[in-house]
Motif scaffolding. Structure first.
Motif, PDB file in Angstrom:
ATOM      1  N   LYS A 107      -8.567   5.721  -1.072  1.00  0.00           N
ATOM      2  CA  LYS A 107      -7.642   4.754  -1.602  1.00  0.00           C
ATOM      3  C   LYS A 107      -8.286   4.105  -2.672  1.00  0.00           C
ATOM      4  O   LYS A 107      -9.552   3.785  -2.842  1.00  0.00           O
ATOM      5  CB  LYS A 107      -7.216   3.825  -0.609  1.00  0.00           C
ATOM      6  CG  LYS A 107      -6.064   2.856  -1.027  1.00  0.00           C
ATOM      7  CD  LYS A 107      -5.196   2.387   0.304  1.00  0.00           C
ATOM      8  CE  LYS A 107      -5.926   1.445   1.368  1.00  0.00           C
ATOM      9  NZ  LYS A 107      -5.084   0.883   2.194  1.00  0.00           N
TER      10      LYS A 107
ATOM     11  N   LYS B 250      -1.763  -7.916   2.865  1.00  0.00           N
ATOM     12  CA  LYS B 250      -2.626  -7.126   1.879  1.00  0.00           C
ATOM     13  C   LYS B 250      -3.345  -8.211   0.996  1.00  0.00           C
ATOM     14  O   LYS B 250      -4.408  -7.642   0.381  1.00  0.00           O
ATOM     15  CB  LYS B 250      -1.469  -6.240   1.016  1.00  0.00           C
ATOM     16  CG  LYS B 250      -0.970  -5.128   1.567  1.00  0.00           C
ATOM     17  CD  LYS B 250      -2.326  -4.394   1.873  1.00  0.00           C
ATOM     18  CE  LYS B 250      -2.058  -3.023   2.736  1.00  0.00           C
ATOM     19  NZ  LYS B 250      -3.174  -2.340   3.296  1.00  0.00           N
TER      20      LYS B 250
ATOM     21  N   HIS C 217      -7.538  -1.570  14.220  1.00  0.00           N
ATOM     22  CA  HIS C 217      -8.013  -0.276  13.678  1.00  0.00           C
ATOM     23  C   HIS C 217      -9.025  -0.655  12.642  1.00  0.00           C
ATOM     24  O   HIS C 217      -9.710   0.228  12.072  1.00  0.00           O
ATOM     25  CB  HIS C 217      -6.839   0.591  13.038  1.00  0.00           C
ATOM     26  CG  HIS C 217      -6.090   1.323  14.112  1.00  0.00           C
ATOM     27  ND1 HIS C 217      -6.308   2.506  14.270  1.00  0.00           N
ATOM     28  CD2 HIS C 217      -5.195   0.687  14.841  1.00  0.00           C
ATOM     29  CE1 HIS C 217      -5.442   2.900  15.402  1.00  0.00           C
ATOM     30  NE2 HIS C 217      -4.743   1.860  15.693  1.00  0.00           N
TER      31      HIS C 217
ATOM     32  N   TYR D 233      -3.807  -4.999  12.355  1.00  0.00           N
ATOM     33  CA  TYR D 233      -3.870  -6.226  11.786  1.00  0.00           C
ATOM     34  C   TYR D 233      -2.730  -6.638  11.512  1.00  0.00           C
ATOM     35  O   TYR D 233      -2.374  -8.194  11.178  1.00  0.00           O
ATOM     36  CB  TYR D 233      -5.178  -6.519  10.682  1.00  0.00           C
ATOM     37  CG  TYR D 233      -4.340  -5.713   9.367  1.00  0.00           C
ATOM     38  CD1 TYR D 233      -4.201  -6.585   8.256  1.00  0.00           C
ATOM     39  CD2 TYR D 233      -4.539  -4.499   9.334  1.00  0.00           C
ATOM     40  CE1 TYR D 233      -3.728  -5.853   7.245  1.00  0.00           C
ATOM     41  CE2 TYR D 233      -4.109  -3.702   8.225  1.00  0.00           C
ATOM     42  CZ  TYR D 233      -3.683  -4.648   7.094  1.00  0.00           C
ATOM     43  OH  TYR D 233      -3.242  -3.976   5.744  1.00  0.00           O
ATOM     44  N   HIS D 234      -1.721  -5.757  11.045  1.00  0.00           N
ATOM     45  CA  HIS D 234      -0.242  -6.356  10.831  1.00  0.00           C
ATOM     46  C   HIS D 234       0.306  -7.147  11.800  1.00  0.00           C
ATOM     47  O   HIS D 234       1.306  -7.925  11.770  1.00  0.00           O
ATOM     48  CB  HIS D 234       0.632  -5.266  10.584  1.00  0.00           C
ATOM     49  CG  HIS D 234      -0.163  -3.941   9.605  1.00  0.00           C
ATOM     50  ND1 HIS D 234      -0.479  -2.825  10.386  1.00  0.00           N
ATOM     51  CD2 HIS D 234      -0.105  -4.025   8.564  1.00  0.00           C
ATOM     52  CE1 HIS D 234      -1.004  -2.306   9.192  1.00  0.00           C
ATOM     53  NE2 HIS D 234      -1.110  -2.855   8.115  1.00  0.00           N
TER      54      HIS D 234
ATOM     55  N   PRO E  13      -1.256   5.340   4.015  1.00  0.00           N
ATOM     56  CA  PRO E  13      -2.447   5.368   4.740  1.00  0.00           C
ATOM     57  C   PRO E  13      -3.555   5.762   3.818  1.00  0.00           C
ATOM     58  O   PRO E  13      -3.287   6.725   3.010  1.00  0.00           O
ATOM     59  CB  PRO E  13      -2.406   5.995   5.702  1.00  0.00           C
ATOM     60  CG  PRO E  13      -0.910   6.073   6.039  1.00  0.00           C
ATOM     61  CD  PRO E  13      -0.243   6.028   4.889  1.00  0.00           C
ATOM     62  N   ALA E  14      -4.798   5.161   3.845  1.00  0.00           N
ATOM     63  CA  ALA E  14      -5.901   5.977   2.973  1.00  0.00           C
ATOM     64  C   ALA E  14      -6.023   7.411   3.068  1.00  0.00           C
ATOM     65  O   ALA E  14      -6.046   8.456   2.377  1.00  0.00           O
ATOM     66  CB  ALA E  14      -7.301   5.223   3.376  1.00  0.00           C
ATOM     67  N   ASP E  15      -5.508   7.842   4.366  1.00  0.00           N
ATOM     68  CA  ASP E  15      -5.697   9.434   4.563  1.00  0.00           C
ATOM     69  C   ASP E  15      -4.336   9.967   4.321  1.00  0.00           C
ATOM     70  O   ASP E  15      -4.015  11.067   4.947  1.00  0.00           O
ATOM     71  CB  ASP E  15      -6.273   9.778   6.072  1.00  0.00           C
ATOM     72  CG  ASP E  15      -5.972   8.264   6.735  1.00  0.00           C
ATOM     73  OD1 ASP E  15      -4.955   7.825   6.674  1.00  0.00           O
ATOM     74  OD2 ASP E  15      -6.886   8.136   7.828  1.00  0.00           O
TER      75      ASP E  15
ATOM     76  N   MET F 178     -13.095   2.748  10.312  1.00  0.00           N
ATOM     77  CA  MET F 178     -13.705   4.082  10.815  1.00  0.00           C
ATOM     78  C   MET F 178     -13.826   4.723   9.509  1.00  0.00           C
ATOM     79  O   MET F 178     -13.878   4.177   8.504  1.00  0.00           O
ATOM     80  CB  MET F 178     -12.923   4.861  11.728  1.00  0.00           C
ATOM     81  CG  MET F 178     -13.049   4.767  13.155  1.00  0.00           C
ATOM     82  SD  MET F 178     -14.643   5.771  13.775  1.00  0.00           S
ATOM     83  CE  MET F 178     -15.432   4.276  14.309  1.00  0.00           C
TER      84      MET F 178
ATOM     85  N   ASP G  74       0.974  -1.196  -0.107  1.00  0.00           N
ATOM     86  CA  ASP G  74      -0.237   0.016   0.086  1.00  0.00           C
ATOM     87  C   ASP G  74       0.939   1.186   0.098  1.00  0.00           C
ATOM     88  O   ASP G  74       1.768   1.143   0.713  1.00  0.00           O
ATOM     89  CB  ASP G  74      -0.967  -0.171   1.439  1.00  0.00           C
ATOM     90  CG  ASP G  74      -1.682   1.273   1.124  1.00  0.00           C
ATOM     91  OD1 ASP G  74      -2.287   1.279   0.119  1.00  0.00           O
ATOM     92  OD2 ASP G  74      -2.057   1.733   2.362  1.00  0.00           O
TER      93      ASP G  74
ATOM     94  N   TYR H 231       3.874  -8.072   4.390  1.00  0.00           N
ATOM     95  CA  TYR H 231       3.034  -6.942   4.511  1.00  0.00           C
ATOM     96  C   TYR H 231       2.499  -6.962   2.839  1.00  0.00           C
ATOM     97  O   TYR H 231       1.093  -6.934   2.834  1.00  0.00           O
ATOM     98  CB  TYR H 231       3.877  -5.697   4.264  1.00  0.00           C
ATOM     99  CG  TYR H 231       3.129  -4.303   4.258  1.00  0.00           C
ATOM    100  CD1 TYR H 231       2.079  -3.981   5.161  1.00  0.00           C
ATOM    101  CD2 TYR H 231       3.394  -3.396   3.240  1.00  0.00           C
ATOM    102  CE1 TYR H 231       1.370  -2.980   5.116  1.00  0.00           C
ATOM    103  CE2 TYR H 231       2.606  -2.216   3.206  1.00  0.00           C
ATOM    104  CZ  TYR H 231       1.636  -2.116   4.010  1.00  0.00           C
ATOM    105  OH  TYR H 231       0.852  -0.733   3.891  1.00  0.00           O
TER     106      TYR H 231
HETATM  107  O1  LIG Z   1      -2.771   0.029   4.471  1.00  0.00           O
HETATM  108  P1  LIG Z   1      -1.895  -0.301   5.723  1.00  0.00           P
HETATM  109  O2  LIG Z   1      -0.619   0.080   5.963  1.00  0.00           O
HETATM  110  O3  LIG Z   1      -2.012  -1.838   5.858  1.00  0.00           O
HETATM  111  O4  LIG Z   1      -2.610   0.183   7.063  1.00  0.00           O
HETATM  112  C1  LIG Z   1      -4.206   0.013   6.988  1.00  0.00           C
HETATM  113  C2  LIG Z   1      -4.993   1.397   7.251  1.00  0.00           C
HETATM  114  O5  LIG Z   1      -4.761   1.839   8.462  1.00  0.00           O
HETATM  115  C3  LIG Z   1      -5.253   3.023   8.600  1.00  0.00           C
HETATM  116  O6  LIG Z   1      -6.585   3.036   8.656  1.00  0.00           O
HETATM  117  C4  LIG Z   1      -7.167   2.169   9.637  1.00  0.00           C
HETATM  118  O7  LIG Z   1      -7.075   2.741  10.786  1.00  0.00           O
HETATM  119  C5  LIG Z   1      -7.995   4.079  10.862  1.00  0.00           C
HETATM  120  C6  LIG Z   1      -7.556   4.937  12.217  1.00  0.00           C
HETATM  121  O8  LIG Z   1      -8.159   4.065  13.104  1.00  0.00           O
HETATM  122  C7  LIG Z   1      -9.317   3.827  10.534  1.00  0.00           C
HETATM  123  O9  LIG Z   1      -9.994   4.998  10.174  1.00  0.00           O
HETATM  124  C8  LIG Z   1      -9.529   3.125   9.161  1.00  0.00           C
HETATM  125  O10 LIG Z   1     -10.783   2.616   8.958  1.00  0.00           O
HETATM  126  C9  LIG Z   1      -8.448   1.846   9.317  1.00  0.00           C
HETATM  127  O11 LIG Z   1      -8.503   0.966   7.976  1.00  0.00           O
HETATM  128  C10 LIG Z   1      -4.904   3.998   7.606  1.00  0.00           C
HETATM  129  O12 LIG Z   1      -5.570   5.370   7.947  1.00  0.00           O
HETATM  130  C11 LIG Z   1      -5.235   3.610   6.402  1.00  0.00           C
HETATM  131  O13 LIG Z   1      -4.566   4.405   5.250  1.00  0.00           O
HETATM  132  C12 LIG Z   1      -4.399   2.113   6.105  1.00  0.00           C
HETATM  133  O14 LIG Z   1      -4.671   1.936   4.631  1.00  0.00           O
END
Ligand SMILES: O=P(O)(O)OC[C@H]1O[C@H](O[C@H]2O[C@H](CO)[C@@H](O)[C@H](O)[C@H]2O)[C@H](O)[C@@H](O)[C@@H]1O
Length: 907
Positions: free
Chosen positions: A423, A238, A315, A292-293, A93-95, A520, A90, A233
């Motif tokens: 994402k 993934k 998360h 989850y990792h 993070p999605a954000d 979330m 990945d 990872y």
């Molecule tokens: O893509 P990864 O590196 O495997 O990480 C997974 C995601 O982690 C974060 O999102 C998760 O936690 C957030 C905050 O608690 C929650 O809002 C979200 O729903 C979870 O999926 C991270 O923000 C993502 O970008 C990652 O993809």
């Protein structure tokens, strides 16, 4: 006391100054500093304020992040010119927007060569076609051939610590906010650098990086080989966990998802984390593991540090047990998590799924508060993460944000904006969103030409079919309705910087989230915060269209426009509703949503979890550390001597006799046991009951030579009072008949498939015996499935299936040894005559037992003692397990018999 915050990626990483990247400023490693004259501090140093879910980069002007693009050809590209690219890692993070692991020019290249499943690569024809069409396609990652020049460059290049662009931004912000709010003082991050590190192996450079992170940033770097990290990872996380946790069971026939080729890497990386923590842990430290990792880390640490205080927070979503059970390593994953003292999930739904999954797969006792293991109780809670409004507020005041607001205001004058930033993977539902938007425009001509959907899509390395499908829809919508002055969809397949992001959220009329599943969704929280009209008064209180499958949705009480992303019509209608909603309704909805966002903040989440962990650890350790003294024979003898109405409630197997095989009827009890009971009963001040899981007729046979003995059979379902011939059925017979009708066919199903197993029917319980099965291993798996099946199918019938030695026992929840003991006590009270009204029906109660079922009786008996309903209460547990009992006896059955014999003889 240090809090270790463990997540796969550290919030910081290092960036190397490579040939051709000279325009960047660098922090020199300690060793280099020694040889070079001091230079002025870098203008762009480590950014210590974490403003949002992704990091602002003051050195970068939108829309690209120049530091990631080399100015000269990549010195480490493979011969064919492809940069090494990991399709399934990945990017960020999605954000956050970021480059993928092993994909940055200013970091070493990976040497991982584990081949990902074949189906994720496009065939060369497809690839060629994609290239012809101008799309990049997925290319097979190529591991770097070991090259001395590559290694040398990184071993000697200068480097600096920078904010990492991978990892969980929500977690980082929450930790920083808690620290700022004075609720977190001494903390250390534990994680990887998020980059390949084989090239640094054995170098001083690696040591320097490790030291700098530890001493200057309070970060413990976990190093693992590129191959292990890639397997962990890009593959196991993934391709297996991420999809399954989001209800997407990999089912492509070509997929190797069900083979455990990458499991071993997952184990290795988890072990590297556990080892690092164990090496650095001191008594009193707190360990908090994230996501989850790292599911196995709590269990791995617990093995080495039985006393440690360990919290775990997931998360992402936790799926229904029906989905989770598809994972081949389901038991190992759950057992890993159960090493924690406290396990947290974002929302109640995930907590419920987890409890049910553990009860089905591990056959452990689940209560609404958590899971009762043989020797420990693991508390399970839900507590949703939030954003940090304080830093968000600060950052949206920046000039750059205002600049972007002005640009957008001019660009989209008179238009209504629906915005989104996701994402680009199947889970986030971007495709569904675009289809819904297309339908909306088709159905509502009046909104064409004045509505724009701005979709920012972060690359995730997912299969290109999704990229292609999304691009096709964008093209179709734009070619249907665009003109020289209008474009209905603005699709940015790249990330935007933080200032643009904040401007986008502030100027929007609606945010649209259509995730198929999501733990979330903090983007929606940030959007609601930015819609207060403070920095852009022209637009405020915009609508939120939010998938009902996000954790966030369950917090918002339907004040959002809740949608099912698979229902395009509903989503299209929601867009129309969002745009046509009256100002009053928008404000009313927004105010409620805004309250949720500002109350459930990241800082609050962080501190709440840690204080819950303290409480639950203390509760568990009060019991562990409460020294349960050995039974004092002298004081019990004195109490016995002073008592006039004594009640003994004694467990049978494991207490009065050694355990026998549950599937064999015990013909008689050892003579010594019978003698001791008879001796006790010689004193008419003594009332003695024996309690057991055995059937009434078995107990009758076993104790036929002990007249006047009271009996409790089938763990409380039957009671036979002292001196009586008749058994009283405590349980509701019709309820028992009903659930048995449901359970028997389930057991029969497993019996037919498992040679050598047997079903035993007791009056109020059913047993599935597999001790004598031909293949014990496979039978025990079948038995566990049988228990899950029963627990699932018969949940409403007030029964539960439990694992007992070599068998699964299904018994009612409402009648237990404790309910029977209570009945015995009440009856003794009822038999008191009026002259005795001021006296206690029992002034000496002794309960002795060895199993979990006996704990409830200890607890009840102790409460009678503390409420002074009985003068002297003696509860005794055998062995050294955690117990509610006030005393222990360590010499097993013979210790119990000796004790009872001494009391009997003292009469
Ligand atoms: O893509 P990864 O590196 O495997 O990480 C997974 C995601 O982690 C974060 O999102 C998760 O936690 C957030 C905050 O608690 C929650 O809002 C979200 O729903 C979870 O999926 C991270 O923000 C993502 O970008 C990652 O993809």
């Amino acid at each position: 006391m240090t809090v270790f915050i463990c997540s796969l990626f550290l919030p910081k990483t290092v960036q190397f100054n490579l040939p051709g990247n000279s325009r960047r400023r660098h922090t020199l490693s300690k060793r280099q500093k020694a040889f070079e004259p001091p230079k002025p501090p870098p203008v762009v140093s480590t950014v210590d304020v974490q403003p949002s879910l992704f990091t602002p980069r003051p050195d970068i002007t939108p829309p690209h992040t120049p530091v990631d693009e080399p100015t000269s050809p990549d010195p480490f590209a493979n011969e064919d010119g492809f940069r090494i690219h990991f399709p399934h890692s990945d990017n960020s993070p999605a954000d956050k927007g970021s480059k993928s692991w092993g994909g940055r020019a200013d970091q070493p290249k990976s040497r991982a060569s584990t081949p990902p499943p074949a189906d994720i690569f496009e065939s060369s024809r497809t690839l060629q076609k994609a290239t012809e069409m101008g799309r990049r396609g997925i290319v097979k990652p190529r591991s770097l051939i070991r090259s001395e020049s590559h290694d040398k460059v990184f071993a000697s290049a200068s480097w600096r610590v920078v904010n990492a662009d991978q990892g969980n931004g929500g977690l980082r912000n929450a930790a920083m906010a808690a620290a700022r709010d004075g609720k977190l003082s001494d903390y250390t991050w534990v994680g990887t650098l998020g980059m390949p590190t084989d090239a640094l192996e054995g170098t001083q450079q690696k040591q320097d990086i490790e030291d700098t992170l530890a001493t200057e940033h309070d970060m413990l770097a976990v190093f693992c080989s590129d191959k292990d990290f890639d397997g962990h990872y890009s593959h196991f996380c993934k391709q297996m966990l991420w999809p399954v946790f989001h209800y997407q069971i990999p089912d492509n026939p070509k997929s190797k998802a069900y083979e455990d080729h990458s499991w071993k890497y997952y184990v290795k990386v988890n072990q590297a984390f556990a080892d690092k923590i164990v090496q650095n842990w001191k008594r009193g430290d707190v360990i908090w593991i994230h996501d989850y990792h790292l599911l196995l880390v709590p269990g791995m640490i617990r093995k080495k540090l039985p006393e440690a205080k360990i919290g775990f927070f997931l998360h992402v979503a936790f799926p229904s047990s029906e989905v989770f059970r598809c994972l081949a390593v389901r038991k190992e994953l759950l057992e890993g998590m159960l090493g924690a003292n406290l396990i947290g999930f974002q929302i109640q739904e995930y907590t419920r799924h987890f409890l049910l999954t553990c009860s089905r797969i591990l056959t452990v006792e689940a209560t609404p508060e958590g899971l009762q293991l043989e020797d420990r109780f693991v508390e399970v809670v839900h507590n949703a993460i939030g954003i940090d409004p304080v830093s968000l507020n600060k950052h949206r005041e920046e000039t750059e944000v205002k600049k972007w607001l002005a640009v957008m205001q001019e660009r989209y004058q008179g238009k209504r904006l629906i915005v989104a930033r996701d994402k680009l993977d199947h889970v986030r539902g971007v495709r569904q969103k675009l289809l819904a938007y297309e339908l909306f425009l088709n159905k509502n001509p009046e909104w064409r030409e004045n509505t724009v959907l701005i979709q920012v899509a972060l690359s995730s390395g997912e299969p290109t079919e999704l990229d292609a499908a999304v691009s096709d829809i964008v093209t179709r919508v734009n070619s249907s309705w665009a003109n020289l002055a209008y474009q209905p969809v603005v699709y940015l397949k790249q990330d935007i910087d933080y200032a643009q992001y904040l401007a986008l959220l502030s100027i929007a009329d609606a945010l649209m989230i259509t995730s198929q599943r999501e733990g979330m969704n903090l983007t929606s929280h940030e959007y609601l915060f930015c819609q207060d009209g403070k920095i852009f008064p022209d637009k405020k209180h915009g609508s939120l269209i939010l998938s009902e499958f996000t954790g966030t949705s369950s917090l918002f009480g339907k004040n959002e426009l809740s949608v099912n992303p698979w229902d395009y019509r509903q989503c299209a209608d929601a867009i129309k509703q969002a745009l046509e909603m009256s100002e009053e309704e928008k404000t009313r909805r927004w105010e409620k949503l805004y309250q949720c966002v500002v109350h459930q903040t990241g800082s609050h989440w962080f501190t709440e979890f840690l204080s819950h962990l303290d409480r639950s650890y203390e509760e568990q350790h009060k019991r562990d550390q409460t020294y349960v003294p050995r039974l004092s024979m002298s004081s019990v003898s004195a109490q016995y001597a002073n008592a006039q109405r004594r009640l003994f409630i004694l467990d049978y197997e494991g207490t009065l006799v050694s355990w026998g095989p549950v599937n064999q009827i015990i013909p008689v009890s050892p003579q010594r046991t019978l003698d001791v009971l008879n001796d006790l009963l010689l004193d008419e001040r003594n009332t003695v009951y024996v309690m057991s899981g055995r059937r009434p007729e078995e107990l009758d046979r076993v104790f036929r030579r002990v007249p006047n003995l009271g009996l409790i059979a089938e763990n409380g379902c039957f009671l036979k009072d002292c001196g009586k011939e008749e058994w009283v059925e405590m349980a509701d017979a019709s309820q028992i008949t009903n659930w048995k009708e449901s359970v028997k066919p389930i057991m029969q199903y497993y019996l037919e498939r498992t040679p050598g197993t047997q079903i035993e029917e007791r009056r109020c319980s059913l047993l599935f015996h597999y001790n004598n099965a031909e293949d014990y291993e496979s039978a025990s798996r079948q038995a566990s499935d049988c228990a899950s099946h029963v627990n699932d199918a018969c949940e409403s019938q007030r029964v539960h299936a439990l694992a007992v030695d070599g068998a699964i026992l299904v018994e009612p929840l409402d009648w237990t040894k404790c309910t029977a003991a209570q009945r015995v006590f009440e009856q003794l009270g009822e038999h008191m005559n009026s002259d005795q009204a001021h006296e206690q029906p029992v002034d000496f109660l002794m309960v002795v037992g060895d199993g979990r079922e006996d704990e409830k009786v200890f607890k009840w008996a102790n409460s009678l003692g503390s409420q002074k309903q009985i003068k002297d209460v003696i509860t005794v547990s055998l062995g050294s397990r955690n117990t509610e009992a006030a005393a222990t006896l360590t010499q097993g059955v013979s210790g119990v018999l000796n004790c009872l014999q001494r009391l009997a003889s003292s009469s």
